[in-house]
Scaffold this active site. Structure first.
Site, short mmCIF file in Angstrom:
data_model
loop_
_atom_site.label_atom_id
_atom_site.label_comp_id
_atom_site.label_asym_id
_atom_site.label_seq_id
_atom_site.Cartn_x
_atom_site.Cartn_y
_atom_site.Cartn_z
CE1 TYR A 211 49.02 63.18 56.81
CE2 TYR A 211 47.78 64.35 58.52
CZ TYR A 211 48.23 63.17 57.96
OH TYR A 211 47.87 61.97 58.53
CB VAL B 142 60.49 56.81 57.17
CG1 VAL B 142 60.56 56.07 55.83
CG2 VAL B 142 61.29 58.10 57.13
P1 NAD Z 1 51.62 51.38 57.68
O1 NAD Z 1 51.41 51.44 56.22
O2 NAD Z 1 52.99 51.09 58.19
O3 NAD Z 1 50.63 50.30 58.35
C1 NAD Z 1 49.35 50.06 57.87
C2 NAD Z 1 48.81 48.75 58.41
O4 NAD Z 1 47.46 48.60 57.93
C3 NAD Z 1 49.56 47.49 57.95
O5 NAD Z 1 49.57 46.54 58.99
C4 NAD Z 1 48.68 46.97 56.81
O6 NAD Z 1 48.78 45.56 56.58
C5 NAD Z 1 47.32 47.32 57.35
N1 NAD Z 1 46.27 47.41 56.34
C6 NAD Z 1 46.15 48.28 55.32
N2 NAD Z 1 45.00 48.06 54.64
C7 NAD Z 1 44.38 47.01 55.26
C8 NAD Z 1 43.17 46.33 55.05
N3 NAD Z 1 42.32 46.64 54.06
N4 NAD Z 1 42.87 45.30 55.88
C9 NAD Z 1 43.71 44.94 56.88
N5 NAD Z 1 44.85 45.58 57.14
C10 NAD Z 1 45.19 46.60 56.34
O7 NAD Z 1 51.08 52.76 58.24
P2 NAD Z 1 51.40 53.64 59.54
O8 NAD Z 1 52.22 54.80 59.09
O9 NAD Z 1 51.85 52.81 60.69
O10 NAD Z 1 49.95 54.22 59.82
C11 NAD Z 1 49.08 53.72 60.81
C12 NAD Z 1 48.25 54.87 61.35
O11 NAD Z 1 49.13 55.82 61.98
C13 NAD Z 1 47.48 55.64 60.27
O12 NAD Z 1 46.23 56.03 60.78
C14 NAD Z 1 48.35 56.87 60.06
O13 NAD Z 1 47.64 57.96 59.55
C15 NAD Z 1 48.82 57.11 61.47
N6 NAD Z 1 50.00 57.99 61.59
C16 NAD Z 1 51.09 57.83 60.78
C17 NAD Z 1 52.16 58.73 60.90
C18 NAD Z 1 53.39 58.59 60.03
O14 NAD Z 1 54.15 59.55 59.94
N7 NAD Z 1 53.64 57.44 59.42
C19 NAD Z 1 52.14 59.73 61.88
C20 NAD Z 1 51.03 59.85 62.71
C21 NAD Z 1 49.95 58.97 62.56
#
Ligand code: NAD
Ligand code: NA
Length: 396
Positions: free
Chosen positions: A234, A273
């Site tokens: 990561y 998740v």
């Molecule tokens: P997720 O997959 O639940 O959400 C992604 C969102 O992006 C969705 O609304 C999707 O429709 C949208 N999306 C994707 N591609 C797109 C595009 N081309 N155009 C428009 N919309 C688009 O993901 P998440 O886990 O909520 O991640 C969001 C952020 O949080 C990321 O930067 C991730 O790295 C960060 N993050 C995640 C975690 C984790 O453990 N899940 C922890 C810390 C930070």
């Protein structure tokens, strides 16, 4: 139709509209139970349909009565074929927001494109004039750069040398050893192009030059750090390079917003998740152990608890925004507590196929995963005939 989960690999091909709606109602009720937040009133969320972005939209709307514009990329339903979960989430959110008298509209399309940025700006100009908070929460494996036309694909790989460790197939509970080969040379560049800060900066540049950023406008993007256990794949892997770039971009954007008294932050969030995190090797095993420890200590949070706390205790706490030595907001503080990490590291050593259901929260992982698609949600009748052809009320 009667809708059941249909798994293929790490994804679920179906989604349940009533289950997704119940998830939204639960998140709204949670935000309301924590009281009003003196936050932004006109909010744009990019990546608004699932995970942290969805939780941000719900918190802004139901914590601060904000008008929200959501941008996302989701698959609409077809007769006999369900939509993707973010579609049903958004339909339910906008329905609830409208019932509460809140403005809520959204745009479905590729947020990386110039076209969707312009469409969003036109909507803001027509309906809201200016916005004061922009949440950037995209997670995607691919991006076409609108300026160069080049399509970049991100990879989740170590850099320089192979990485071997344990992982779990959370569907079967089988713990095994995996070795992930290091990335190729251009993998870093491509992953940075997809998940780094370039598109975030493009959004803010376009919004600013269109004059739709209110004085004092703030933008926040989400990052992750995590423990030593997952570092090679990561934070020190290809995705970590993208997060380094995202974090550096916060400073670039903050400089560009100085003349309107605006600001830009990265918030480091907890491992959870989501559709994005389930696809990363090693992370599901870490999450299932982390959940066990944090639940036992009564400090477990999901996306909505994380974001509600981010808004109430960090972004809009009535005082200055606390950050770490690198200028980042930390809402992963409980995950990273030394006592929590020490317990997870100890459990990691013990984790086997036989022990995991006992020492880890595999059941919690599976439930959360099914919940993402609207399945296994309490108080939902999965034997009932439901209409898959749900419309999003505020879709532009
Ligand atoms: P997720 O997959 O639940 O959400 C992604 C969102 O992006 C969705 O609304 C999707 O429709 C949208 N999306 C994707 N591609 C797109 C595009 N081309 N155009 C428009 N919309 C688009 O993901 P998440 O886990 O909520 O991640 C969001 C952020 O949080 C990321 O930067 C991730 O790295 C960060 N993050 C995640 C975690 C984790 O453990 N899940 C922890 C810390 C930070
Ligand atoms: Na999101």
């Amino acid at each position: 139709m009667i809708i059941e989960p249909k798994m293929r690999g790490f994804i679920c091909l179906t989604a349940h509209p009533i289950g997704c709606e119940q998830n939204i109602i639960n998140q709204i009720n949670y935000v309301k139970s924590k009281g009003q937040i003196e936050g932004s009133k006109k909010v744009l969320v990019i990546g608004a349909s699932t995970g942290f972005g969805l939780a941000s939209r719900i918190t802004a709307a139901f914590g601060s009565n904000a008008a929200t514009v959501g941008v996302y990329f989701e698959k609409p339903p077809q007769e006999g074929k369900t939509a993707s979960p973010g579609w049903y989430n958004t339909a339910a959110f906008e329905d609830q927001a409208h019932k509460a008298g809140l403005y809520a509209k959204s745009i479905n399309g590729d947020a990386f494109s110039d076209e969707i940025k312009q469409k969003t700006i036109e909507l803001i100009k027509a309906d809201l004039g200016q916005i004061d908070l922009i949440i950037y929460s995209l997670a995607s494996p691919v991006r076409t750069n609108p300026k160069t036309g080049v399509t970049h694909r991100s990879v989740l790989k170590p850099i320089g040398q192979p990485f071997s460790n344990k992982t779990v197939d959370f569907h079967t509970g089988v713990v095994s050893d995996i070795t992930i080969q290091p990335c190729a040379d251009d993998d870093i560049e491509n992953t940075v192009a997809v998940m780094g800060g370039e598109d975030w900066e493009m959004w803010i540049d376009e919004l600013k030059s269109a004059g739709v950023l209110a004085p004092g406008a703030t933008t926040v993007a989400y990052s992750y750090i995590g423990p030593e256990l997952t570092e090679a794949v990561y934070r020190k892997g290809t995705i970590g390079k993208a997060k380094d770039h995202l974090e550096a971009t916060a400073f670039t954007i903050a400089d560009k917003l100085k003349d309107i008294n605006g600001n830009a932050f990265v918030s480091v969030n907890k491992a959870l998740v989501t559709q994005a995190s389930s696809a990363i090797p090693v992370i599901p095993l870490y999450i299932s152990l982390l959940y066990k420890v944090m639940k036992e200590d009564n400090i477990h949070e999901g996306c909505i608890e994380q974001i509600q706390r981010l808004f109430q205790q960090r972004l809009f706490n009535g005082s200055s925004i606390p950050t770490d030595e690198k200028g980042r907001i930390r809402i992963d503080d409980w995950e990273m507590r030394p006592d929590v990490q020490a317990k997870v590291a100890e459990l990691w050593k013990q984790a086997t196929t036989e022990s995991l259901s006992e020492i880890g929260d595999l059941a919690g992982y599976k439930t959360d995963f099914l919940n993402l698609f609207g399945f296994d949600v309490a108080n939902v009748d999965y034997n009932a005939d439901v209409n898959e052809m749900v419309e999003i009320p505020g879709l532009v």
